[in-house]
Design a protein around this motif. Sequence first.
Motif, PDB file in Angstrom:
ATOM      1  N   GLY A  54       0.936  -1.426  -0.019  1.00 31.89           N
ATOM      2  CA  GLY A  54       0.150   0.092  -0.063  1.00 31.89           C
ATOM      3  C   GLY A  54       0.964   1.214   0.076  1.00 31.89           C
ATOM      4  O   GLY A  54       0.332   2.279  -0.750  1.00 31.89           O
ATOM      5  N   VAL A  55       1.964   1.327   0.816  1.00 31.67           N
ATOM      6  CA  VAL A  55       2.789   2.451   0.881  1.00 31.67           C
ATOM      7  C   VAL A  55       3.309   2.772  -0.764  1.00 31.67           C
ATOM      8  O   VAL A  55       3.538   3.762  -1.049  1.00 31.67           O
ATOM      9  N   VAL A  56       3.866   1.643  -1.237  1.00 33.05           N
ATOM     10  CA  VAL A  56       4.601   1.721  -2.602  1.00 33.05           C
ATOM     11  C   VAL A  56       3.483   2.090  -3.541  1.00 33.05           C
ATOM     12  O   VAL A  56       3.957   3.097  -4.252  1.00 33.05           O
ATOM     13  N   LYS A  57       2.556   1.642  -3.604  1.00 33.70           N
ATOM     14  CA  LYS A  57       1.474   1.998  -4.488  1.00 33.70           C
ATOM     15  C   LYS A  57       0.911   3.512  -4.231  1.00 33.70           C
ATOM     16  O   LYS A  57       0.894   4.256  -5.248  1.00 33.70           O
ATOM     17  N   ARG A  58       0.790   3.952  -3.047  1.00 28.47           N
ATOM     18  CA  ARG A  58       0.388   5.313  -3.018  1.00 28.47           C
ATOM     19  C   ARG A  58       1.574   6.340  -3.172  1.00 28.47           C
ATOM     20  O   ARG A  58       1.362   7.035  -4.003  1.00 28.47           O
ATOM     21  N   ARG A  59       2.910   6.005  -3.143  1.00 27.75           N
ATOM     22  CA  ARG A  59       3.971   6.696  -3.515  1.00 27.75           C
ATOM     23  C   ARG A  59       4.030   6.595  -5.068  1.00 27.75           C
ATOM     24  O   ARG A  59       4.344   7.781  -5.502  1.00 27.75           O
ATOM     25  N   LEU A  73       9.291   3.375   3.802  1.00 29.19           N
ATOM     26  CA  LEU A  73       9.243   1.887   4.280  1.00 29.19           C
ATOM     27  C   LEU A  73      10.445   1.935   5.364  1.00 29.19           C
ATOM     28  O   LEU A  73      10.197   1.104   6.505  1.00 29.19           O
ATOM     29  N   ALA A  74      11.639   2.345   5.062  1.00 26.07           N
ATOM     30  CA  ALA A  74      12.664   2.030   5.915  1.00 26.07           C
ATOM     31  C   ALA A  74      12.317   2.941   7.469  1.00 26.07           C
ATOM     32  O   ALA A  74      12.626   2.438   8.308  1.00 26.07           O
TER      33      ALA A  74
END
Length: 84
Positions: A54-59, A73-74
Amino acid sequence: MFFRASNFGDEYYLKPYVTSVPEVNVVSRSSSGGFLLIATDGLFDVVSNEVACGVVKRRLNCRRGASDAATLLAELARNCCAAA
């Protein structure tokens, strides 16, 4: 007493704690895009697959880029570890 194993093949000292069997998922790619998220258990021990994706998709949808997603993420993993 602590014994350091010389490599991951030392079954006597590492079992059942370390396994050399990888987790493998085979997925067909489509022309609609998507991404491949590669991370260590250091991330996935504290962040679920769903949250990380979800984090990657939003970014990526905000055109922030993969580098921004990796940084976030880190930070998320560090904060989760600090809270534990």
